[in-house]
Design a protein around this motif. Structure first.
Motif, PDB file in Angstrom:
ATOM      1  N   GLN A 186       0.814  -1.219   0.240  1.00 39.42           N
ATOM      2  CA  GLN A 186      -0.633   0.031  -0.199  1.00 39.42           C
ATOM      3  C   GLN A 186       0.634   1.209  -0.149  1.00 39.42           C
ATOM      4  O   GLN A 186       2.323   1.560   0.833  1.00 39.42           O
ATOM      5  CB  GLN A 186      -1.193   0.227   0.858  1.00 39.42           C
ATOM      6  CG  GLN A 186      -2.115   1.048   1.284  1.00 39.42           C
ATOM      7  CD  GLN A 186      -3.044   1.031   2.122  1.00 39.42           C
ATOM      8  OE1 GLN A 186      -2.595   0.143   2.738  1.00 39.42           O
ATOM      9  NE2 GLN A 186      -4.393   2.116   2.258  1.00 39.42           N
ATOM     10  N   ASN A 187       0.571   1.852  -1.168  1.00 38.25           N
ATOM     11  CA  ASN A 187       0.924   2.964  -0.839  1.00 38.25           C
ATOM     12  C   ASN A 187       0.341   4.695  -0.841  1.00 38.25           C
ATOM     13  O   ASN A 187      -1.060   4.209  -0.171  1.00 38.25           O
ATOM     14  CB  ASN A 187       2.070   3.647  -2.309  1.00 38.25           C
ATOM     15  CG  ASN A 187       0.878   3.677  -3.632  1.00 38.25           C
ATOM     16  OD1 ASN A 187      -0.092   3.522  -3.484  1.00 38.25           O
ATOM     17  ND2 ASN A 187       1.131   3.080  -4.383  1.00 38.25           N
ATOM     18  N   ASP A 188       0.880   5.876  -0.607  1.00 38.13           N
ATOM     19  CA  ASP A 188      -0.214   6.832  -0.368  1.00 38.13           C
ATOM     20  C   ASP A 188      -1.906   6.700  -1.590  1.00 38.13           C
ATOM     21  O   ASP A 188      -1.022   6.694  -2.489  1.00 38.13           O
ATOM     22  CB  ASP A 188       0.751   8.154  -0.655  1.00 38.13           C
ATOM     23  CG  ASP A 188       1.308   8.340   0.611  1.00 38.13           C
ATOM     24  OD1 ASP A 188       1.105   7.446   1.413  1.00 38.13           O
ATOM     25  OD2 ASP A 188       2.425   9.036   0.555  1.00 38.13           O
ATOM     26  N   PRO A 199      -6.633   3.205  -6.684  1.00 44.74           N
ATOM     27  CA  PRO A 199      -6.472   3.998  -5.326  1.00 44.74           C
ATOM     28  C   PRO A 199      -7.832   2.870  -4.458  1.00 44.74           C
ATOM     29  O   PRO A 199      -8.584   2.378  -4.790  1.00 44.74           O
ATOM     30  CB  PRO A 199      -7.347   5.292  -5.672  1.00 44.74           C
ATOM     31  CG  PRO A 199      -8.516   4.968  -6.999  1.00 44.74           C
ATOM     32  CD  PRO A 199      -7.319   3.551  -7.743  1.00 44.74           C
ATOM     33  N   ILE A 200      -7.610   3.117  -3.000  1.00 46.83           N
ATOM     34  CA  ILE A 200      -8.667   3.081  -2.248  1.00 46.83           C
ATOM     35  C   ILE A 200      -9.087   3.897  -1.085  1.00 46.83           C
ATOM     36  O   ILE A 200      -7.595   4.430  -0.354  1.00 46.83           O
ATOM     37  CB  ILE A 200      -8.243   1.624  -1.477  1.00 46.83           C
ATOM     38  CG1 ILE A 200      -6.614   1.931  -1.151  1.00 46.83           C
ATOM     39  CG2 ILE A 200      -8.090   0.165  -2.862  1.00 46.83           C
ATOM     40  CD1 ILE A 200      -6.075   0.178   0.130  1.00 46.83           C
ATOM     41  N   THR A 201      -9.045   3.410  -0.094  1.00 43.29           N
ATOM     42  CA  THR A 201      -9.398   4.945   0.707  1.00 43.29           C
ATOM     43  C   THR A 201      -9.937   4.307   2.587  1.00 43.29           C
ATOM     44  O   THR A 201      -9.529   4.921   3.396  1.00 43.29           O
ATOM     45  CB  THR A 201     -10.734   5.589   0.962  1.00 43.29           C
ATOM     46  OG1 THR A 201     -11.678   4.914   0.899  1.00 43.29           O
ATOM     47  CG2 THR A 201     -10.439   6.218  -0.912  1.00 43.29           C
TER      48      THR A 201
END
Length: 464
Positions: free
Chosen positions: A257-259, A305-307
Motif C-alpha cells: 500500500q502506498n499513499d 486507489p483505495i480509501t
C-alpha cells in the motif's frame, strides 16, 4: 416389480415407481419438476413424454455398479438413494444426462466424457447456482456441494493432478479416471467458457445443438466450432489452454500500500495462463473493493486507489477460475501417494500399490497435519480387501482411525469399509457400529450421501 406408482401431471408429467412407501416422495417430484424445467431452459426442449424415477432393489443395483442411473426419459435409484433428502447437485447431474448422453451422443476420438459427463456436471452447477444461490455455487466449484460426491470439484481435481492423475481434457481415454476428470475439472471449464462467451449465447448454442443433433452423434470438433460461431472473439487460445494441456494456473501475488492506493504484481511460471481475474482488496475493518485484471504472461502489474488500510489482496476470491491455492498445494502433496496407490489398485496392480503405500508410511512428514497416515493406512486396507484378507484389512482400518489427523471427507468411507469388513467376518456388532459411524461422520462433515446409502444397504437381508 410390485410398484406403487405416484403421478404428477404438468408440462412434463412426473412419475415415481416405488417399492417402499416413503413420506418424501412429493418433495422428489417437486424437485425433479423444477430441475427439469430449468434444464429445458438451458439445454432446449425435453425430448421425452414424461420423466420418472424408478426404485430398484439395492442388491441388484450394487451388482450392476450404480446407486442411480439415467436412461431415456427416466432414471433408476436404489432404496437408500431415495431415502435421502432431495439433492440438487445429484439430480441436476442425472437429469442433465437426459440431454447429454441420452439425446446427444458423442462420436470420434476426441472429447470423450466432455460431451456427456462434464456437460451433465455443468448442468448440475447451473441448477445449484439458480436454485440455491451464488454462495452454494462457489462452494460447489471450490470444494463440492453438500451431500454430493466430495471429489467432484476444483479441489478434487487439483489433488488428483498433484498425484499425477491428470490428462488433457480433449483426449481423455475411456477409463474411470477420465470420468473423474470430466466431473472435477471439465465442468468448471465449461462454466468458464460459458462466462467468456456469455451465458445466454452459450445456452443458445447448447439449445441449437440439442435440436440439430437430437438422437444423433456429434463430434468434439463440431461442438467447439458451434461455440466459436457464437462469438467474434477468437477462442483458439481458450481451447488450447484448457483442453489441450494438463494442469491449472498457479498465480502468485505481491502487493504493498502506498499513499492513496494499492499496487502489486501477479506472477506465474510457464506455461502461462490467460484469464480475467477478480482481485479483491480487503481492509482491516471489513472493507473491500474488487477490480478485474487481465492476466496473460509471466508478470502482470496492477494499481488502484483505495480509501482504507489494506489487510490483504486476494486473487479470484470466488474461485471462478480453476487455479492452485497455496494451502492446497501442501495438502495435495502430502496426500498424493494414497491417490497414486488407489489408481494402481483400480488397475489391479495390488503389489505395486502396497509397496508404494508402505514406503510412504516410512516417509510421513512430521507433524502429520494433512492426514497422510490416515490415508495411507486406509489405502492398505483397500488393498487387503481386494485380496479378501479381512483380518489384515481390519488392522489397517484400525490404524487409520487411530491416526493423529484425518481427512473429514474420507472418514465416512473408512467407516463404511469398516462395516464391509465386519460383515465379511460375520461380526454383527462391528457391522452395526460401522454403519452408524458412517452415518454420523457423514452428517458432521456433510461430505456426501453415497457412503451412508451403501452402509445402510449392508444391513439389508439378502434376497434368495
Amino acid at each position: 416389480g410390485k410398484y406403487t406408482v405416484l403421478k404428477r401431471d404438468g408440462i412434463v408429467p412426473m412419475r415415481a415407481y416405488l417399492l417402499h412407501p416413503r413420506a418424501n416422495v412429493e418433495g422428489y417430484l417437486d424437485g425433479c419438476s423444477k430441475v427439469l424445467a430449468l434444464l429445458a431452459e438451458e439445454f432446449g426442449r425435453y425430448q421425452y413424454g414424461e420423466f420418472a424415477i424408478a426404485e430398484v432393489p439395492s442388491d441388484q443395483a450394487s451388482k450392476a455398479g450404480f446407486t442411480g442411473a439415467s436412461l431415456n426419459g427416466f432414471m433408476l435409484a436404489n432404496k437408500e438413494a431415495l431415502d435421502e433428502p432431495f439433492n440438487l447437485a445429484y439430480y441436476g447431474h442425472e437429469i442433465s444426462h437426459q440431454w447429454w448422453g441420452n439425446v446427444i451422443s458423442h462420436s470420434g476420438e476426441r472429447g470423450n466424457d466432455m460431451l456427456d459427463e462434464a456437460m451433465a456436471q455443468f448442468g448440475s452447477l447451473h441448477v445449484v447456482e439458480t436454485l440455491d444461490g451464488t454462495v452454494a455455487a462457489e462452494e460447489y466449484r471450490r470444494s463440492g456441494y453438500p451431500g454430493y460426491i466430495s471429489t467432484q470439484c476444483g479441489y478434487g481435481y487439483l489433488r488428483s493432478a498433484e498425484s499425477g492423475l491428470d490428462h488433457a481434457l480433449a483426449t481423455l481415454p475411456n477409463d474411470q479416471n477420465s470420468h473423474e476428470l470430466a466431473d472435477s475439472k471439465g465442468f468448471l471449464i465449461w462454466d468458464l467458457l460459458s462466462h467468456l462467451v456469455g451465458p445466454q449465447r452459450f445456452s443458445q448454442v447448447l439449445q441449437d445443438i440439442t435440436k440439430k443433433y437430437a438422437f444423433q452423434t456429434i463430434r468434439w470438433e463440431e461442438f467447439l466450432a458451434a461455440v466459436q460461431s457464437s462469438t467474434s472473439e477468437d477462442l483458439s487460445w481458450f481451447y488450447s489452454q484448457w483442453f489441450e494441456r494438463i494442469g491449472a494456473p498457479n498465480w502468485q501475488v505481491t502487493w504493498k500500500q502506498n499513499d492513496g492506493g494499492v499496487g502489486g504484481e501477479i506472477t506465474q511460471a510457464a506455461p502461462f495462463y490467460r484469464a480475467k481475474l477478480e482481485v479483491e482488496t480487503q481492509g482491516t475493518n471489513g472493507e473491500s473493493i474488487t477490480h478485474t485484471v487481465e492476466v496473460a504472461g509471466e508478470h502482470t502489474e496492477f494499481s488502484w486507489p483505495i480509501t482504507f488500510r489494506a489487510r490483504s489482496v486476494v486473487l479470484d476470491p470466488h474461485f471462478r477460475v480453476l487455479h492452485w491455492l497455496p494451502d492446497l498445494r501442501a495438502t495435495a502433496l502430502t496426500q498424493s501417494p494414497a491417490l497414486r496407490a488407489a489408481s494402481l489398485r483400480d488397475s489391479g496392480k495390488l503389489d505395486e500399490a502396497e509397496a508404494l503405500l508402505r514406503k510412504a508410511l516410512d516417509d510421513i512428514p512430521q507433524p502429520d497435519e494433512h492426514g497422510a497416515r490416515f490415508l495411507e493406512e486406509y489405502g492398505l486396507a483397500r488393498v487387503f480387501m481386494e485380496r479378501k484378507n479381512w483380518r489384515e484389512a481390519q488392522s489397517h482400518l484400525d490404524a487409520a482411525l487411530e491416526a493423529p489427523s484425518r481427512d473429514p471427507a474420507v472418514l465416512p468411507w473408512v467407516y463404511y469399509r469398516y462395516a464391509m469388513v465386519a460383515k465379511a467376518q460375520n461380526d454383527d456388532a462391528k457391522l452395526r457400529w460401522g454403519v452408524q459411524a458412517t452415518i454420523d461422520a457423514d452428517s458432521l462433515v456433510r461430505s456426501g450421501t453415497r457412503a451412508p446409502m451403501l452402509a445402510k444397504a449392508l444391513l439389508a437381508p439378502k434376497h434368495p
